[in-house]
Design a protein around this motif. Structure first.
Motif, mmCIF file in Angstrom:
data_model
loop_
_atom_site.group_PDB
_atom_site.id
_atom_site.type_symbol
_atom_site.label_atom_id
_atom_site.label_comp_id
_atom_site.label_asym_id
_atom_site.label_seq_id
_atom_site.Cartn_x
_atom_site.Cartn_y
_atom_site.Cartn_z
ATOM 1 N N MET A 29 -0.541 1.384 0.061
ATOM 2 C CA MET A 29 0.213 0.648 -0.950
ATOM 3 C C MET A 29 -0.559 -0.568 -1.445
ATOM 4 S SD MET A 29 4.098 0.923 0.551
ATOM 5 C CE MET A 29 5.052 2.433 0.345
ATOM 6 N N ALA A 30 -1.278 -1.234 -0.553
ATOM 7 C CA ALA A 30 -2.085 -2.381 -0.961
ATOM 8 C C ALA A 30 -3.184 -1.950 -1.925
ATOM 9 C CB ALA A 30 -2.689 -3.064 0.263
ATOM 10 N N LEU A 31 -3.822 -0.817 -1.644
ATOM 11 C CA LEU A 31 -4.847 -0.302 -2.549
ATOM 12 C C LEU A 31 -4.236 0.062 -3.902
ATOM 13 C CD1 LEU A 31 -6.908 1.951 -0.095
ATOM 14 C CD2 LEU A 31 -7.612 -0.236 -1.102
ATOM 15 N N GLY A 32 -3.068 0.686 -3.863
ATOM 16 C CA GLY A 32 -2.389 1.022 -5.107
ATOM 17 C C GLY A 32 -2.027 -0.214 -5.906
ATOM 18 N N LEU B 79 1.191 1.135 9.200
ATOM 19 C CA LEU B 79 -0.083 0.505 8.858
ATOM 20 C C LEU B 79 -0.828 1.332 7.808
ATOM 21 C CD1 LEU B 79 -1.270 -0.650 12.404
ATOM 22 C CD2 LEU B 79 -0.315 -2.060 10.569
ATOM 23 N N VAL B 80 -0.801 2.662 7.953
ATOM 24 C CA VAL B 80 -1.425 3.528 6.944
ATOM 25 C C VAL B 80 -0.736 3.339 5.597
ATOM 26 C CG1 VAL B 80 -1.751 5.930 6.236
ATOM 27 C CG2 VAL B 80 -2.267 5.245 8.585
ATOM 28 N N ALA B 81 0.595 3.292 5.622
ATOM 29 C CA ALA B 81 1.350 3.096 4.384
ATOM 30 C C ALA B 81 1.011 1.749 3.752
ATOM 31 C CB ALA B 81 2.845 3.178 4.666
ATOM 32 N N ALA B 82 0.885 0.706 4.575
ATOM 33 C CA ALA B 82 0.567 -0.620 4.045
ATOM 34 C C ALA B 82 -0.785 -0.629 3.358
ATOM 35 C CB ALA B 82 0.601 -1.648 5.185
ATOM 36 N N VAL B 83 -1.777 0.034 3.969
ATOM 37 C CA VAL B 83 -3.116 0.082 3.372
ATOM 38 C C VAL B 83 -3.077 0.849 2.053
ATOM 39 C CG1 VAL B 83 -5.458 0.979 3.656
ATOM 40 C CG2 VAL B 83 -4.319 -0.170 5.565
ATOM 41 N N GLY C 204 1.722 6.189 0.113
ATOM 42 C CA GLY C 204 2.068 5.314 1.225
ATOM 43 C C GLY C 204 3.514 5.491 1.654
ATOM 44 N N ALA C 205 4.420 5.651 0.692
ATOM 45 C CA ALA C 205 5.826 5.883 1.027
ATOM 46 C C ALA C 205 5.989 7.203 1.769
ATOM 47 C CB ALA C 205 6.669 5.885 -0.249
ATOM 48 N N ALA C 206 5.216 8.206 1.364
ATOM 49 C CA ALA C 206 5.299 9.507 2.035
ATOM 50 C C ALA C 206 4.873 9.406 3.496
ATOM 51 C CB ALA C 206 4.426 10.524 1.303
ATOM 52 N N ALA C 207 3.926 8.492 3.789
ATOM 53 C CA ALA C 207 3.465 8.334 5.174
ATOM 54 C C ALA C 207 4.581 7.829 6.088
ATOM 55 C CB ALA C 207 2.276 7.378 5.217
ATOM 56 N N LEU C 208 5.589 7.179 5.513
ATOM 57 C CA LEU C 208 6.677 6.623 6.315
ATOM 58 C C LEU C 208 7.685 7.677 6.753
ATOM 59 C CD1 LEU C 208 7.319 3.349 4.285
ATOM 60 C CD2 LEU C 208 6.084 3.580 6.441
ATOM 61 N N PRO D 112 6.995 -6.788 -0.832
ATOM 62 C CA PRO D 112 7.177 -6.050 0.430
ATOM 63 C C PRO D 112 6.207 -6.441 1.526
ATOM 64 C CG PRO D 112 7.337 -4.571 -1.443
ATOM 65 C CD PRO D 112 6.848 -5.872 -1.979
ATOM 66 N N PHE D 113 4.997 -6.869 1.177
ATOM 67 C CA PHE D 113 4.032 -7.231 2.205
ATOM 68 C C PHE D 113 4.429 -8.534 2.903
ATOM 69 C CE2 PHE D 113 1.794 -4.566 -0.838
ATOM 70 C CZ PHE D 113 1.309 -3.581 -0.001
ATOM 71 N N ILE D 114 5.103 -9.402 2.169
ATOM 72 C CA ILE D 114 5.628 -10.624 2.789
ATOM 73 C C ILE D 114 6.703 -10.261 3.806
ATOM 74 C CG2 ILE D 114 6.839 -12.803 2.330
ATOM 75 C CD1 ILE D 114 5.535 -12.693 -0.492
#
Length: 296
Positions: free
Chosen positions: A276-279, A270-274, A136-140, A250-252
């Motif tokens: 990271m949330a799954l992780g 949004l891709v990164a959030a998904v 997810g961090a890489a997507a940013l 971080p999601f807050i």
């Protein structure tokens, strides 16, 4: 066997109070340089903790010892002086949403430090969860909306997460001691060092009263209350499992970046959030309960 329910509640409280600070800190960077803002945030935290000292009811906590000085110095330097400055410098170079999401890296880095330096157990499931957060961090790295995200900003926040990972593990090794005393020492010294460096060495001006009050108030909640709750959570959970719970922070910040900064998350965010949330979900399912032995 330690009960994890109280630890999870404390960790979530720490995550909420810290995570909410990211968009507000980014806004304050318009009026205060990063070094001085880091000092003011910790000064607010120190003041808040001093106020709570008078109303504490428990006197049974173990006192700090002279032999604790090297570990205290380590957590003050990494988590109190270097990490917040790196985070704020990075936050000034990325969007509020990306900055919030990148703080998810603190969890995997804490796990890695816990395993490599402190011998904690890390299962296969936790490795999968950590990999998802790194992905997810890489997507940013795509640059964010309007190219607002810079590589330097991403690297600075990543470095802050490594420093806080070291801080988390060192703090966990001191959980036999009074968490309130640990956090009081950390915030007081960090505030003094950062403010002196900013004002005396760098010549940064003291901000006007409204900005100064806002920084102190934000520090009292996001760095005082949050750090104290997190120190207690570390005692209950251990560094690895605490990292998984604290990763909700971080999601807050991501959610609050919309009304506070008027930010619209980009597709990459949004891709990164998904991811990271799954992780995070995988990390939270990792069974990390184990026996701990404590000296009196």
């Amino acid at each position: 066997m330690r009960s994890t329910r109280r630890g999870v509640a404390l960790g979530l409280g720490a995550a909420a109070t810290f995570g909410a600070s990211t968009p507000f800190a980014k806004r304050l960077l318009d009026d205060v340089d990063a070094e001085l803002l880091a000092g003011l945030l910790y000064l607010g935290a120190f003041a808040a903790l001093l106020l709570t000292t008078a109303v504490r009811t428990s006197a049974a906590e173990a006192r700090l010892r002279r032999s604790d000085a090297p570990r205290l110095a380590c957590l003050v330097l990494t988590g109190g002086v270097l990490a917040p400055v790196a985070m704020l410098l990075g936050l000034d170079r990325v969007s509020g949403a990306s900055g919030s999401l990148l703080l998810n890296l603190e969890g995997p880095f804490t796990l890695l430090v816990a395993v490599l330096a402190f011998g904690e157990h890390l299962g296969r499931r936790a490795l999968v969860g950590a990999a998802a957060i790194f992905a997810g961090a890489a997507a940013l790295t795509s640059g964010g909306p309007d190219g607002e995200d810079t590589v330097l900003g991403l690297l600075l926040i990543g470095a802050a997460c490594v420093l806080w990972a070291i801080d988390n593990n060192v703090t966990q090794s001191l959980t036999e001691r009074d968490p309130h005393a640990i956090v009081l020492v950390k915030t007081g010294i960090a505030a003094a060092v950062n403010i002196v460096v900013a004002v005396v060495v760098a010549g940064q001006p003291i901000p006007q009263a409204p900005v100064l009050a806002s920084a102190l108030l934000l520090g009292g909640v996001a760095y005082g209350l949050s750090t104290l709750l997190d120190a207690h959570a570390l005692r209950e959970l251990g560094a690895a499992q605490e990292a998984a719970v604290f990763a909700t922070a971080p999601f807050i910040g991501l959610v609050l970046a919309v009304p506070v900064l008027g930010h619209r998350p980009s597709p990459a965010e949004l891709v990164a959030a998904v991811a990271m949330a799954l992780g995070l979900a995988v990390l939270l399912r990792e069974n990390h309960a184990h026996m701990h032995t404590h000296a009196e």
